[in-house]
Design a protein around this motif. Structure first.
Motif, PDB file in Angstrom:
ATOM      1  N   TYR A  32     -27.069  13.520  60.911  1.00  0.00           N
ATOM      2  CA  TYR A  32     -27.981  14.122  59.940  1.00  0.00           C
ATOM      3  C   TYR A  32     -29.138  13.130  59.802  1.00  0.00           C
ATOM      4  O   TYR A  32     -28.909  11.932  59.638  1.00  0.00           O
ATOM      5  CB  TYR A  32     -27.311  14.305  58.581  1.00  0.00           C
ATOM      6  CG  TYR A  32     -26.130  15.231  58.562  1.00  0.00           C
ATOM      7  CD1 TYR A  32     -25.097  15.047  57.653  1.00  0.00           C
ATOM      8  CD2 TYR A  32     -26.035  16.305  59.431  1.00  0.00           C
ATOM      9  CE1 TYR A  32     -24.011  15.898  57.606  1.00  0.00           C
ATOM     10  CE2 TYR A  32     -24.954  17.172  59.399  1.00  0.00           C
ATOM     11  CZ  TYR A  32     -23.942  16.955  58.487  1.00  0.00           C
ATOM     12  OH  TYR A  32     -22.862  17.797  58.441  1.00  0.00           O
ATOM     13  N   PHE A  34     -32.980  12.088  58.051  1.00  0.00           N
ATOM     14  CA  PHE A  34     -33.786  12.259  56.846  1.00  0.00           C
ATOM     15  C   PHE A  34     -35.037  11.396  56.944  1.00  0.00           C
ATOM     16  O   PHE A  34     -35.023  10.319  57.534  1.00  0.00           O
ATOM     17  CB  PHE A  34     -33.014  11.819  55.597  1.00  0.00           C
ATOM     18  CG  PHE A  34     -31.671  12.472  55.401  1.00  0.00           C
ATOM     19  CD1 PHE A  34     -30.559  12.011  56.089  1.00  0.00           C
ATOM     20  CD2 PHE A  34     -31.520  13.533  54.524  1.00  0.00           C
ATOM     21  CE1 PHE A  34     -29.317  12.603  55.914  1.00  0.00           C
ATOM     22  CE2 PHE A  34     -30.279  14.128  54.333  1.00  0.00           C
ATOM     23  CZ  PHE A  34     -29.179  13.666  55.024  1.00  0.00           C
ATOM     24  N   LYS A  49     -35.296  17.008  56.204  1.00  0.00           N
ATOM     25  CA  LYS A  49     -34.004  16.630  56.748  1.00  0.00           C
ATOM     26  C   LYS A  49     -33.664  17.525  57.934  1.00  0.00           C
ATOM     27  O   LYS A  49     -34.113  18.674  58.018  1.00  0.00           O
ATOM     28  CB  LYS A  49     -32.911  16.735  55.687  1.00  0.00           C
ATOM     29  CG  LYS A  49     -32.765  18.129  55.094  1.00  0.00           C
ATOM     30  CD  LYS A  49     -31.790  18.133  53.931  1.00  0.00           C
ATOM     31  CE  LYS A  49     -31.704  19.524  53.297  1.00  0.00           C
ATOM     32  NZ  LYS A  49     -30.828  19.538  52.087  1.00  0.00           N
ATOM     33  N   PHE A  51     -30.247  18.834  60.121  1.00  0.00           N
ATOM     34  CA  PHE A  51     -28.801  18.881  60.270  1.00  0.00           C
ATOM     35  C   PHE A  51     -28.417  19.463  61.621  1.00  0.00           C
ATOM     36  O   PHE A  51     -27.590  18.919  62.334  1.00  0.00           O
ATOM     37  CB  PHE A  51     -28.162  19.729  59.163  1.00  0.00           C
ATOM     38  CG  PHE A  51     -28.252  19.123  57.798  1.00  0.00           C
ATOM     39  CD1 PHE A  51     -27.972  19.884  56.670  1.00  0.00           C
ATOM     40  CD2 PHE A  51     -28.608  17.805  57.606  1.00  0.00           C
ATOM     41  CE1 PHE A  51     -28.051  19.323  55.404  1.00  0.00           C
ATOM     42  CE2 PHE A  51     -28.693  17.234  56.352  1.00  0.00           C
ATOM     43  CZ  PHE A  51     -28.411  18.004  55.242  1.00  0.00           C
ATOM     44  N   GLY A  94     -27.343   9.966  58.426  1.00  0.00           N
ATOM     45  CA  GLY A  94     -26.048  10.215  57.814  1.00  0.00           C
ATOM     46  C   GLY A  94     -25.217  11.002  58.802  1.00  0.00           C
ATOM     47  O   GLY A  94     -25.643  11.270  59.930  1.00  0.00           O
ATOM     48  N   ALA A  95     -24.022  11.368  58.399  1.00  0.00           N
ATOM     49  CA  ALA A  95     -23.148  12.099  59.319  1.00  0.00           C
ATOM     50  C   ALA A  95     -22.155  12.933  58.552  1.00  0.00           C
ATOM     51  O   ALA A  95     -21.790  12.596  57.428  1.00  0.00           O
ATOM     52  CB  ALA A  95     -22.406  11.120  60.227  1.00  0.00           C
ATOM     53  N   SER A  98     -19.228  11.560  56.395  1.00  0.00           N
ATOM     54  CA  SER A  98     -19.623  10.254  55.874  1.00  0.00           C
ATOM     55  C   SER A  98     -20.701  10.469  54.843  1.00  0.00           C
ATOM     56  O   SER A  98     -21.649  11.209  55.074  1.00  0.00           O
ATOM     57  CB  SER A  98     -20.157   9.364  56.993  1.00  0.00           C
ATOM     58  OG  SER A  98     -20.683   8.156  56.453  1.00  0.00           O
ATOM     59  N   TYR A  99     -20.567   9.857  53.693  1.00  0.00           N
ATOM     60  CA  TYR A  99     -21.482  10.131  52.597  1.00  0.00           C
ATOM     61  C   TYR A  99     -22.619   9.119  52.522  1.00  0.00           C
ATOM     62  O   TYR A  99     -23.602   9.348  51.861  1.00  0.00           O
ATOM     63  CB  TYR A  99     -20.708  10.096  51.271  1.00  0.00           C
ATOM     64  CG  TYR A  99     -19.604   9.065  51.330  1.00  0.00           C
ATOM     65  CD1 TYR A  99     -19.887   7.722  51.213  1.00  0.00           C
ATOM     66  CD2 TYR A  99     -18.298   9.450  51.583  1.00  0.00           C
ATOM     67  CE1 TYR A  99     -18.893   6.775  51.321  1.00  0.00           C
ATOM     68  CE2 TYR A  99     -17.292   8.507  51.681  1.00  0.00           C
ATOM     69  CZ  TYR A  99     -17.590   7.172  51.540  1.00  0.00           C
ATOM     70  OH  TYR A  99     -16.603   6.237  51.651  1.00  0.00           O
ATOM     71  N   LYS A 100     -22.475   7.988  53.191  1.00  0.00           N
ATOM     72  CA  LYS A 100     -23.499   6.968  53.029  1.00  0.00           C
ATOM     73  C   LYS A 100     -24.658   7.224  53.975  1.00  0.00           C
ATOM     74  O   LYS A 100     -24.510   7.820  55.036  1.00  0.00           O
ATOM     75  CB  LYS A 100     -22.917   5.581  53.263  1.00  0.00           C
ATOM     76  CG  LYS A 100     -22.464   5.314  54.677  1.00  0.00           C
ATOM     77  CD  LYS A 100     -21.934   3.902  54.854  1.00  0.00           C
ATOM     78  CE  LYS A 100     -20.588   3.703  54.201  1.00  0.00           C
ATOM     79  NZ  LYS A 100     -19.980   2.394  54.539  1.00  0.00           N
ATOM     80  N   LEU A 101     -25.826   6.785  53.576  1.00  0.00           N
ATOM     81  CA  LEU A 101     -27.011   6.838  54.417  1.00  0.00           C
ATOM     82  C   LEU A 101     -27.318   5.444  54.938  1.00  0.00           C
ATOM     83  O   LEU A 101     -27.191   4.455  54.225  1.00  0.00           O
ATOM     84  CB  LEU A 101     -28.218   7.360  53.631  1.00  0.00           C
ATOM     85  CG  LEU A 101     -28.161   8.803  53.143  1.00  0.00           C
ATOM     86  CD1 LEU A 101     -29.419   9.146  52.360  1.00  0.00           C
ATOM     87  CD2 LEU A 101     -27.989   9.758  54.309  1.00  0.00           C
ATOM     88  N   PHE A 103     -30.422   3.343  56.348  1.00  0.00           N
ATOM     89  CA  PHE A 103     -31.876   3.404  56.327  1.00  0.00           C
ATOM     90  C   PHE A 103     -32.487   2.447  57.343  1.00  0.00           C
ATOM     91  O   PHE A 103     -31.940   1.372  57.627  1.00  0.00           O
ATOM     92  CB  PHE A 103     -32.408   3.022  54.941  1.00  0.00           C
ATOM     93  CG  PHE A 103     -32.236   4.089  53.898  1.00  0.00           C
ATOM     94  CD1 PHE A 103     -31.053   4.191  53.191  1.00  0.00           C
ATOM     95  CD2 PHE A 103     -33.259   4.987  53.627  1.00  0.00           C
ATOM     96  CE1 PHE A 103     -30.886   5.175  52.216  1.00  0.00           C
ATOM     97  CE2 PHE A 103     -33.106   5.958  52.659  1.00  0.00           C
ATOM     98  CZ  PHE A 103     -31.921   6.057  51.951  1.00  0.00           C
TER      99      PHE A 103
END
Lengths: 113, 115
Positions: A32, A34, A49, A51, A94-95, A98-101, A103
């Motif tokens: 993902y 962004f 974004k 997806f 992101g993925a 997985s919730y974290k981004l 940067f």
């Protein structure tokens, strides 16, 4: 490991000129992707974004970005820059699951009158 | 509606002091994140809450950092015995969903300066 590279620390463009900010990512699966913008003293605002599906995504403020899997890139573009676009721009990955981004280090855009 | 708010916006601490940074997420947002943004860098993940449960604290740099979200809404990031390397902007973000694709809404951040 996931990583994001924004090769340009600073970019200066004239008002009305076109803009392209580069972003390359490293991730094993389909990510993902962004783009966020950060103005001084402000939080990050999501511009757009990706997806899945159409690789050209439209965002707010006239921005668009194109996902190129073969180049692991997700470059941000705008056909005509306005003085108010001067800010710091961050690409993030992101993925699913997985919730974290993650940067990139950001690109500071300066706009000449 | 209101966005994510953080307080204080600026904090100056002497080395060795404890600090507490507050985050008020968007009402109803299940997920809450803390990030650390050093000068000239992008945000780096610190920790993640799903409601009141802290599911990931892998990004916390040391055991001096502690975060909580006891009632699943407001969150506090506490730093004990602050060090100069803790100087950074601390960003809080919240999101409605649980997956990596859900948009995260960021607060304005707290700029911490340790002298």
């Amino acid at each position: 490991a996931q990583s994001v590279t924004q090769p340009d620390i600073h970019i200066t463009v004239s008002e009305g000129a076109s803009l392209e900010l580069r972003c390359n990512y490293s991730y094993g699966a389909t990510p993902y992707l962004f783009w966020y913008v950060q103005s001084p003293g402000q939080g990050l605002q999501l511009l757009l974004k990706y997806f899945s599906g159409d690789t050209l995504v439209q965002g707010i403020k006239g921005f668009e970005a194109e996902f190129k899997r073969s180049q692991s890139s997700f470059n941000l573009r705008k056909p005509s820059v306005h003085w108010s676009d001067a800010a710091e721009y961050f690409c993030a990955v992101g993925a699913m699951g997985s919730y974290k981004l993650i940067f990139g280090s950001g690109t500071r855009l300066l706009v000449r009158p | 509606g209101a966005g994510v708010s953080q307080s204080p916006r600026y904090k100056v601490a002497k080395r060795g002091q404890d600090v507490a940074l507050r985050c008020d997420p968007i009402s109803g947002h299940v997920s809450l994140f803390w990030y650390q943004q050093a000068l000239g860098q992008g945000p780096e993940f610190l920790t993640y809450f799903q409601n009141e449960a802290q599911l990931d604290k892998s990004g916390l740099p040391s055991d001096r950092f502690f975060a909580e979200r006891p009632e699943g809404s407001v969150s506090t990031l506490k730093i004990q015995r602050t060090q100069q390397e803790d100087s950074a902007v601390y960003l809080c973000a919240s999101s409605l969903g649980l997956s990596g694709g859900t948009e995260q809404y960021f607060g304005p951040g707290t700029r911490l300066t340790v002298t």
